[in-house]
Scaffold this motif. Sequence first.
Motif, PDB file in Angstrom:
ATOM      1  N   ARG A   1       0.828  -1.204   0.000  1.00 29.98           N
ATOM      2  CA  ARG A   1       0.000   0.000   0.000  1.00 29.98           C
ATOM      3  C   ARG A   1       0.873   1.270   0.000  1.00 29.98           C
ATOM      4  O   ARG A   1       0.577   2.243  -0.707  1.00 29.98           O
ATOM      5  N   MET A   2       1.955   1.243   0.779  1.00 29.75           N
ATOM      6  CA  MET A   2       2.862   2.392   0.819  1.00 29.75           C
ATOM      7  C   MET A   2       3.510   2.626  -0.549  1.00 29.75           C
ATOM      8  O   MET A   2       3.645   3.756  -1.003  1.00 29.75           O
ATOM      9  N   ARG A   3       3.896   1.541  -1.243  1.00 23.50           N
ATOM     10  CA  ARG A   3       4.515   1.664  -2.550  1.00 23.50           C
ATOM     11  C   ARG A   3       3.526   2.265  -3.554  1.00 23.50           C
ATOM     12  O   ARG A   3       3.884   3.117  -4.377  1.00 23.50           O
ATOM     13  N   ARG A   4       2.281   1.825  -3.516  1.00 26.80           N
ATOM     14  CA  ARG A   4       1.261   2.369  -4.414  1.00 26.80           C
ATOM     15  C   ARG A   4       1.011   3.854  -4.133  1.00 26.80           C
ATOM     16  O   ARG A   4       0.858   4.655  -5.066  1.00 26.80           O
ATOM     17  N   LYS A   5       1.014   4.232  -2.888  1.00 31.75           N
ATOM     18  CA  LYS A   5       0.790   5.625  -2.539  1.00 31.75           C
ATOM     19  C   LYS A   5       1.928   6.512  -3.040  1.00 31.75           C
ATOM     20  O   LYS A   5       1.711   7.593  -3.603  1.00 31.75           O
ATOM     21  N   LEU A   6       3.164   6.038  -2.865  1.00 31.59           N
ATOM     22  CA  LEU A   6       4.322   6.805  -3.353  1.00 31.59           C
ATOM     23  C   LEU A   6       4.314   6.922  -4.871  1.00 31.59           C
ATOM     24  O   LEU A   6       4.634   7.966  -5.447  1.00 31.59           O
ATOM     25  N   ALA A   7       3.934   5.843  -5.562  1.00 35.24           N
ATOM     26  CA  ALA A   7       3.867   5.862  -7.025  1.00 35.24           C
ATOM     27  C   ALA A   7       2.796   6.844  -7.504  1.00 35.24           C
ATOM     28  O   ALA A   7       2.977   7.558  -8.498  1.00 35.24           O
ATOM     29  N   ALA A   8       1.666   6.875  -6.791  1.00 32.68           N
ATOM     30  CA  ALA A   8       0.596   7.814  -7.168  1.00 32.68           C
ATOM     31  C   ALA A   8       1.035   9.256  -6.974  1.00 32.68           C
ATOM     32  O   ALA A   8       0.773  10.131  -7.803  1.00 32.68           O
ATOM     33  N   GLU A   9       1.705   9.525  -5.859  1.00 35.93           N
ATOM     34  CA  GLU A   9       2.201  10.885  -5.615  1.00 35.93           C
ATOM     35  C   GLU A   9       3.234  11.295  -6.660  1.00 35.93           C
ATOM     36  O   GLU A   9       3.244  12.436  -7.132  1.00 35.93           O
ATOM     37  N   GLU A  10       4.105  10.370  -7.095  1.00 38.77           N
ATOM     38  CA  GLU A  10       5.094  10.684  -8.121  1.00 38.77           C
ATOM     39  C   GLU A  10       4.421  10.956  -9.460  1.00 38.77           C
ATOM     40  O   GLU A  10       4.818  11.873 -10.211  1.00 38.77           O
TER      41      GLU A  10
END
Length: 429
Positions: free
Chosen positions: A416-425
Amino acid sequence: MELRNHPLRQRLNDEVHTRPPIPLEAPALISFIAYTRDDHDLEAERSHLAQLYERLGLPIEPSAEATHLIIDCGRFKLKWEMHGEFSTYTFFAAPLQAPRSGETALGAAPADWVQAIPGQVIAAAHIEFLTNTSPTPTEMVWQLSGRGDTQIISQIAGEAAWLFTDLRLHDGFSQFTVIDESLGRQRGGRTIQRLVEIETYRLMALLAFPVAKAVGKLLNRAEAELAELIDRMVSAATPLDERTVLADLTRLAAEVEHSLANTNFRFGAAAAYYRLVQQRIADLKESRVSGYPTIKGFMERRLAPALNTCAAVAARQEDLSARIARTSQLLRTRVDMELERQNQELLSQMNRRARLQLRLQETVEGLSVVVLTYYGSQLVQYLAKGSKELHHLNTDVITALSIPLIAGLLAWGTHRMRRKLAAEEGEAH
């Protein structure tokens, strides 16, 4: 009614009335000297003219803005004119001796004052303006016919006068003889002025000829070097070779541009002076005398080739500068393309490293999940041991059951953290 005048109106209006010809009536003697002038010579020149005023006891001295003066010195008249690159002194006097005696108007002027005029002589001429009685034009033609040097004889001003000269220097002066038949005072003054202007402008135009010879040598070497650099550019195998060629090409371009900056004014001035010569010759309205060249014919044979050489060298210099610029642009394009290729390779390497780093990071994340699961199960085990006496639970079973639960929670949280960081990028881009 008072009108608001432009501050330059009076000066501009007076400009078309400056340097008027002095009306002349034959017989008369005219001596003309043109001096090249540097900027620092201008004040010295005005000061020297003021000395003549003081010497003659004249009450009026030249103003700081005067560009031409007519000074009545009694025995002679002096006409002074200031031009862009030179100043002219024209002396007028009535003859005291018989025609063709060697008497000049300059002989009536103070010799020490004339010798002290600042500047360097670029043109000088003595002119005899005679009546058509002694000698007659026919007698003059007969006297000059036996000479071996080239004589210029023509009728000028619509056959109102005769002109005799060889345009050679005799004791530092060109010699002109003008025999008046029906000129009149005004046309006589204009004709004499055209002659001295032709003499001055032709020599001022020829100042560019030695420059053209020197520039021609530079162009020969520069063109050969440019051809060599083009060959080196074609055969360049490495970026270092291309950079070396570009450095040599830049040096060559600097040399040519330096030459352009130093000679552009001289070549432009030569073309302008030559146009003035052609205009003044047209204004003479010459008619050819059989067997003798005219001023126009002489200039077309002798002056025109030199000025055409200057124009050709100037055009050749401009062309060489443009060719060097095109070659430099082509070479810079090659260097830029090579740099772009290197940058693309560097970016590809960075992408590979980023992917490798991402894989390592994912591996580390997996190991982190295992490590965190281990420590989490240990905490559960400690808690189970602490509550064993209360609930009589099997601590090993509790620890075993907690391991997949802890691991699942950690894996879900990491994902979930990886998906959130990818979305923010993605939003940042």
